[in-house]
Structure formats: C-alpha cells, structure tokens
Motif scaffolding. Sequence first.
Motif, PDB file in Angstrom:
ATOM      1  N   GLU A  40       0.741  -1.098  -0.055  1.00 46.65           N
ATOM      2  CA  GLU A  40      -0.401  -0.173   0.070  1.00 46.65           C
ATOM      3  C   GLU A  40       0.544   0.872  -0.346  1.00 46.65           C
ATOM      4  N   ILE A  41       2.362   0.943  -0.074  1.00 41.56           N
ATOM      5  CA  ILE A  41       2.194   2.354   0.438  1.00 41.56           C
ATOM      6  C   ILE A  41       3.686   2.321  -0.901  1.00 41.56           C
ATOM      7  N   MET A  42       3.497   0.896  -1.795  1.00 44.30           N
ATOM      8  CA  MET A  42       4.093   1.462  -3.273  1.00 44.30           C
ATOM      9  C   MET A  42       3.324   2.658  -3.900  1.00 44.30           C
TER      10      MET A  42
ATOM     11  N   PRO B  58       1.453   7.594  -2.436  1.00 49.87           N
ATOM     12  CA  PRO B  58       1.816   6.134  -2.332  1.00 49.87           C
ATOM     13  C   PRO B  58      -0.368   5.237  -2.830  1.00 49.87           C
ATOM     14  N   LEU B  59      -0.470   4.157  -2.829  1.00 50.23           N
ATOM     15  CA  LEU B  59      -1.665   3.917  -3.032  1.00 50.23           C
ATOM     16  C   LEU B  59      -3.137   4.011  -2.037  1.00 50.23           C
ATOM     17  N   ILE B  60      -2.389   4.214  -0.742  1.00 55.35           N
ATOM     18  CA  ILE B  60      -2.810   4.328   0.496  1.00 55.35           C
ATOM     19  C   ILE B  60      -3.085   5.642   0.159  1.00 55.35           C
ATOM     20  N   GLN B  61      -3.005   6.849  -0.407  1.00 53.25           N
ATOM     21  CA  GLN B  61      -2.898   8.040   0.051  1.00 53.25           C
ATOM     22  C   GLN B  61      -4.257   8.195  -1.218  1.00 53.25           C
ATOM     23  N   TYR B  62      -4.026   7.612  -2.367  1.00 53.36           N
ATOM     24  CA  TYR B  62      -5.540   8.199  -2.351  1.00 53.36           C
ATOM     25  C   TYR B  62      -6.740   7.809  -2.414  1.00 53.36           C
ATOM     26  N   ALA B  63      -6.146   6.269  -1.844  1.00 51.84           N
ATOM     27  CA  ALA B  63      -7.499   5.846  -1.511  1.00 51.84           C
ATOM     28  C   ALA B  63      -7.750   6.928  -0.294  1.00 51.84           C
ATOM     29  N   ILE B  64      -7.037   7.416   0.747  1.00 51.24           N
ATOM     30  CA  ILE B  64      -7.644   8.162   1.678  1.00 51.24           C
ATOM     31  C   ILE B  64      -8.169   9.538   1.242  1.00 51.24           C
TER      32      ILE B  64
ATOM     33  N   ASP C 226      -6.424  -1.610  -3.655  1.00 51.18           N
ATOM     34  CA  ASP C 226      -5.597  -1.887  -4.630  1.00 51.18           C
ATOM     35  C   ASP C 226      -5.737  -1.340  -5.830  1.00 51.18           C
ATOM     36  N   ASP C 227      -7.471  -0.922  -5.842  1.00 53.02           N
ATOM     37  CA  ASP C 227      -8.325  -0.801  -6.824  1.00 53.02           C
ATOM     38  C   ASP C 227      -7.975   1.199  -6.771  1.00 53.02           C
ATOM     39  N   VAL C 228      -7.552   1.264  -7.829  1.00 60.04           N
ATOM     40  CA  VAL C 228      -7.420   3.183  -7.953  1.00 60.04           C
ATOM     41  C   VAL C 228      -8.544   3.222  -9.101  1.00 60.04           C
ATOM     42  N   ILE C 229      -8.609   4.596  -8.324  1.00 62.51           N
ATOM     43  CA  ILE C 229     -10.023   4.813  -9.432  1.00 62.51           C
ATOM     44  C   ILE C 229     -10.283   6.200 -10.142  1.00 62.51           C
ATOM     45  N   ALA C 230      -9.804   6.369 -11.233  1.00 65.63           N
ATOM     46  CA  ALA C 230      -9.682   8.211 -11.272  1.00 65.63           C
ATOM     47  C   ALA C 230     -10.889   8.450 -11.679  1.00 65.63           C
TER      48      ALA C 230
ATOM     49  N   ASP D 287      -6.368  -1.836 -12.051  1.00 64.22           N
ATOM     50  CA  ASP D 287      -5.848  -2.777 -10.762  1.00 64.22           C
ATOM     51  C   ASP D 287      -4.422  -2.406 -10.367  1.00 64.22           C
ATOM     52  N   CYS D 288      -4.435  -2.334  -9.261  1.00 59.72           N
ATOM     53  CA  CYS D 288      -2.684  -1.716  -9.275  1.00 59.72           C
ATOM     54  C   CYS D 288      -1.975  -2.702  -7.804  1.00 59.72           C
ATOM     55  N   GLY D 289      -2.940  -3.699  -8.021  1.00 61.08           N
ATOM     56  CA  GLY D 289      -3.265  -4.913  -7.738  1.00 61.08           C
ATOM     57  C   GLY D 289      -1.856  -6.085  -8.454  1.00 61.08           C
ATOM     58  N   SER D 290      -1.767  -5.649 -10.199  1.00 60.21           N
ATOM     59  CA  SER D 290      -1.228  -6.432 -10.394  1.00 60.21           C
ATOM     60  C   SER D 290      -0.275  -5.798 -10.827  1.00 60.21           C
ATOM     61  N   LYS D 291       1.216  -5.675 -11.631  1.00 57.09           N
ATOM     62  CA  LYS D 291       1.643  -5.993 -12.619  1.00 57.09           C
ATOM     63  C   LYS D 291       1.999  -5.316 -13.459  1.00 57.09           C
TER      64      LYS D 291
END
Length: 296
Positions: free
Chosen positions: A29-31, A37-43, A134-138, A257-261
């Motif tokens: 989640e810090i990637m 990081p991914l978690i910042q988008y979620a927050i 993992d799911d980042v939505i623009a 899907d940022c859970g996949s490369k």
Amino acid sequence: MTNKVTKAIFPVAGLGTRFLPATKSVPKEIMTLVDRPLIQYAIDEARAAGITEFIFVTSRGKSALEDYFDRAPELEAAVQAKNKPELMDILDHTNMESGAIAYIRQHRPMGLGHAVWCARRLIGDEPFAVILPDDVIAAEKPCLQQMVEAYAERGGCMVATMEVPDDKVSAYGILDVEDPAETVLRVRGMVEKPQAKDAPSNLAVIGRYILTPSVLDTLDGLGQGAGGEIQLTDAIAAEIDGSSGVSALKFEGQRYDCGSKAGFLQATVAFGLSRPDLNGEFADYLTELVAARTGG
C-alpha cells in the motif's frame, strides 16, 4: 432517511506477494503511483466522500504504513529550513489527526470477509464503507462520493460495479441484476469467482462498498467460501432479501487494478499523463518509445 457514512475500513493486511521482492520490506500500500503511495489515493477518496474515521486492518510488517500518516519532525524541519511552503503543504496533507486512524490486526489471512469482521467493534451499529487500496479509480467525482450520494437515496448495502471481459469474470464477484441498463442496479444475486459459463452477467464487484452493520453479524457465523476464505461477497449476498436489499452503482471513472503489475504500470502511465507538470515531457518520451518499437 439513511444514516451518514463516516467510517471506512481499509483492509491492508495482505503480503503483496505479486510484487516481490519490493514488498519484502515495503508494504504494497506504500508503493508509489507517480509520487503518492496507493494508500494516499484511497484516503483522499474517502475524505472527499465525508469519511472522518479510518480503520486499517493490518498485519505484521506494516509499521511503515502506520508511520506514513504520522508526523516526520526531522523532515518537516529540513523543509522549513529550505523555505519551501509548497512541500510543507504536501507533508501536511499526509498527516492524520490524533485519533482519526485506528489499527486492527488480522493475525491470519482468512479472506476479505474476515478482515472486515476484525473491525466490527469499531463499527458498532453504523453503516460503513470498505475501500480496497489496490483498486485506484480516476474519476472527476471520486467513486466513493458517487456511492455515498446514491446510498443516501437507496439505503441498504451498495457495491461498485463495472463490466469485465468474459475471460476475467472468474477473478471477481459477479452480480445478477434486475435491469443491467440502469446506473443504480437492484441486485438479485451474487456469486464469487464463477466460471464464465456459470456467470449470471459480466458485472464485477470492485473494491468499493457501503455496508450495513448486519453484514458483520452475518460474517460472525459465516464459514469458508471460495478459495477456502471467508468471503465478503457471501455476507453481502445474505442481505439481498432483506428490507433494504443490495444495490450496485455503475460508477463513472476508470479503474486500475494496482494489485497486478500490468495494472500498476497502466495506472502509472495514465496518472503521469494527467499531471500538468509531467505530461509534456512524459508524453514525448512515450511517443518516441512507441515509434522506436514500431519502426515509425
């Protein structure tokens, strides 16, 4: 009248094995996607939807995730000494008020349903959101904000949904809906990871949920489902015949899907091109790269 959604659960206990060796020392989640990081988008998405209480379901090795939302006195002092107020604004945005975040440990990896159940004592009798980082939505209007607005009219449980190719349905929870042409769909059934020939549709549940506290009661007595895990989909499906039922929102936006490369790389390109400070140089590079690969 529905109760306001102010709490969100972030299941972040996963080991991120698809991103080894990076995740040997860095929580997935810090990637970083561009410079966040991914978690910042979620927050940020949760904040835009009115969430004020953030519940992280973690596991061993996630201390960097906890530190990210704390203050960094040495770094802040260095930035202030260089008189860079724009960087201080960025740092301030990552800090969370004392008491705004709670951390719950999931000691064994028993599935998404179990991770949500672990936070039950902090939810109480209120509706709550679940966000999978993992799911980042623009989206012009953040996805969870779209859901909160639809939930205010519909109530019950609500999931975010999108169409997926037939060869991908076995990777998702799939919906059976009354009228697939609607934007807010009435759900008749849900099945976790079906084979394409058995799937009731190609409408997949993605990582955004608004749930009633009764889902937690169902999870309390739920056994193992698909993959030998306690499935959140199974608990939501039990609400379909309830008084408020289950709805699905076809959200507006692009999900990555940022859970996949591959998904992470796609998101990096898309978000990089969307940045005014990067798109010129980055777009030129991509154009040159494609031309070199195609001989154009």
